[in-house]
Design an enzyme around this catalytic site. Structure first.
Site, PDB file in Angstrom:
ATOM      1  CG  HIS A 138      -0.417   0.280   2.513  1.00  0.00           C
ATOM      2  ND1 HIS A 138      -0.168  -0.712   3.442  1.00  0.00           N
ATOM      3  CD2 HIS A 138      -0.053   1.439   3.106  1.00  0.00           C
ATOM      4  CE1 HIS A 138       0.311  -0.166   4.550  1.00  0.00           C
ATOM      5  NE2 HIS A 138       0.401   1.141   4.374  1.00  0.00           N
ATOM      6  CG  ASP A 163      -0.189  -4.017   2.679  1.00  0.00           C
ATOM      7  OD1 ASP A 163       0.119  -3.484   1.598  1.00  0.00           O
ATOM      8  OD2 ASP A 163      -0.466  -3.371   3.708  1.00  0.00           O
ATOM      9  N   GLY A 176       3.425   6.218   8.272  1.00  0.00           N
ATOM     10  CA  GLY A 176       4.818   6.377   7.874  1.00  0.00           C
ATOM     11  C   GLY A 176       5.689   5.221   8.325  1.00  0.00           C
ATOM     12  CG  ASN A 177       6.239   3.521  12.249  1.00  0.00           C
ATOM     13  OD1 ASN A 177       5.676   4.335  12.974  1.00  0.00           O
ATOM     14  ND2 ASN A 177       7.515   3.212  12.377  1.00  0.00           N
ATOM     15  CB  SER A 178       3.147   1.425   6.170  1.00  0.00           C
ATOM     16  OG  SER A 178       1.964   1.677   6.872  1.00  0.00           O
ATOM     17  CG  LEU A 208     -11.776 -25.009  -1.857  1.00  0.00           C
ATOM     18  CD1 LEU A 208     -11.491 -26.228  -2.739  1.00  0.00           C
ATOM     19  CD2 LEU A 208     -11.761 -25.397  -0.380  1.00  0.00           C
ATOM     20  N   GLY A 209     -12.322 -21.565  -3.536  1.00  0.00           N
ATOM     21  CA  GLY A 209     -13.540 -20.912  -4.009  1.00  0.00           C
ATOM     22  C   GLY A 209     -14.739 -21.056  -3.100  1.00  0.00           C
TER      23      GLY A 209
END
Length: 326
Positions: A48, A78, A155-157, A214-215
């Site tokens: 992100h 992510d 900002g740590n992401s 698998l769905g």
């Protein structure tokens, strides 16, 4: 520190200066963190942080700022891998620790750039492991995340969560926020390093991650659920819906037929109860996802289910996970 820049495409009439004949594309910036994993210049961050970016810059503690390219990204966890061109001696890779060994109470340090304050270190402990799940940008669950009270903010992401040996045990990704709050309230989450290492290896090798699919949607069978609706087993995964045309649909799995509420939670009962995949017991939805993660798309598996009073073994050819959960 990682800064990504994207040019937003909007209605030209809404762009400042357009009515003066000076069309300007609005620029959006995202700020995050990351860390070097090898001497080849690969850098790990959150998806992100760089999503939709036209330009990405990586700034190091020696004040060098380098242009980065995207090697690959995985919205489902992510995570993203970047690459910068730098001399090997100018890079200091961090090593991955074993997140399976992390225990509640372990001291940890988070390093990143909260609100643009470069090279900020915060300390705390591991607050919880194993039972925490967060939602990825594309809607899929990220399992077994590490919860910490180390201060993590915007900002740590993408920055590392480190143990006391300086090993990366997680990638700081999200925080929980109280109503009306915009900052940390002592509940942060990091993608565990064992997941990160597996995903990063695939991104470096191929630029993408292919996951088996698998769905179905389902829920974990609890003893209370089993008692209330006389299910044939007290552990497993209750199949609530089966995607039309999905591998589960093609393999003959059946979803539920009736909506019920148990202990304040909604369920759809009347469908199959999955109890094993390829001979390995399944007692929860997390276990089912873990078992599927061990397989590649195209793999044929056996799915053992209870259907009413009957026990069935179905053959399913796993598909490739869609890019977003629908």
């Amino acid at each position: 520190q990682i800064t990504s820049t994207a040019t937003a495409s909007e209605n030209p009439s809404l762009i400042p200066g357009f009515d003066q004949g000076l069309p300007q594309a609005p620029v959006q910036q995202a700020l995050g963190s990351g860390f070097v994993i090898d001497k080849a210049g690969h850098v790990v961050t959150n998806y992100h942080v760089i999503e939709g970016a036209d330009q990405i810059e990586v700034s190091f503690s020696n004040q060098d700022t380098l242009r980065a390219t995207v090697v690959g990204s995985d919205p489902s966890t992510d995570l993203a891998v970047l690459r910068v061109q730098s001399s090997a001696r100018g890079l200091a890779p961090l090593a991955f620790g074993n997140s399976d060994n992390v225990r509640v109470g372990d001291p940890v340090v988070a390093i990143g750039n909260p609100f643009g304050l470069r090279r900020t270190a915060t300390a705390g402990i591991v607050s919880a492991v194993q039972e925490r799940t967060i939602t990825a940008p594309n809607g899929y669950p990220i399992d077994h995340v590490i919860q910490t009270d180390a201060q993590i903010n915007s900002g740590n992401s993408g920055g590392p969560l480190l143990n006391m040996r300086g090993e990366v045990i997680g990638v700081n990704t999200q925080i929980a926020q109280a109503e009306g709050s915009t900052g940390n309230v002592g509940i942060g989450f990091a993608v565990p390093s064992n997941t990160v290492a597996q995903v990063v290896a695939q991104l470096v090798a191929t630029g993408r991650v292919d996951r088996a699919y698998l769905g179905i949607s389902g829920s974990t069978v609890t003893p209370e659920l089993a008692r209330s609706f006389r299910l044939p087993v007290d552990a497993g995964v209750l199949v609530e819906t089966v995607g039309e045309g999905s591998p589960a649909d093609e393999g003959g799995l059946r979803g539920g037929t009736s909506d019920v509420v148990v202990a304040g939670e909604s369920h759809v009962i009347g469908g199959d109860v999955i109890v094993a995949v390829s001979g390995k017991r399944v007692s929860s939805l997390d276990e089912l996802r873990d078992l599927l993660a061990d397989h590649k798309p195209g793999k044929k598996v056996t799915v053992k289910v209870h259907r009413g009073t009957r026990m069935l073994t179905l053959n399913v050819v796993l598909g490739r996970q869609p890019t977003a959960q629908g």
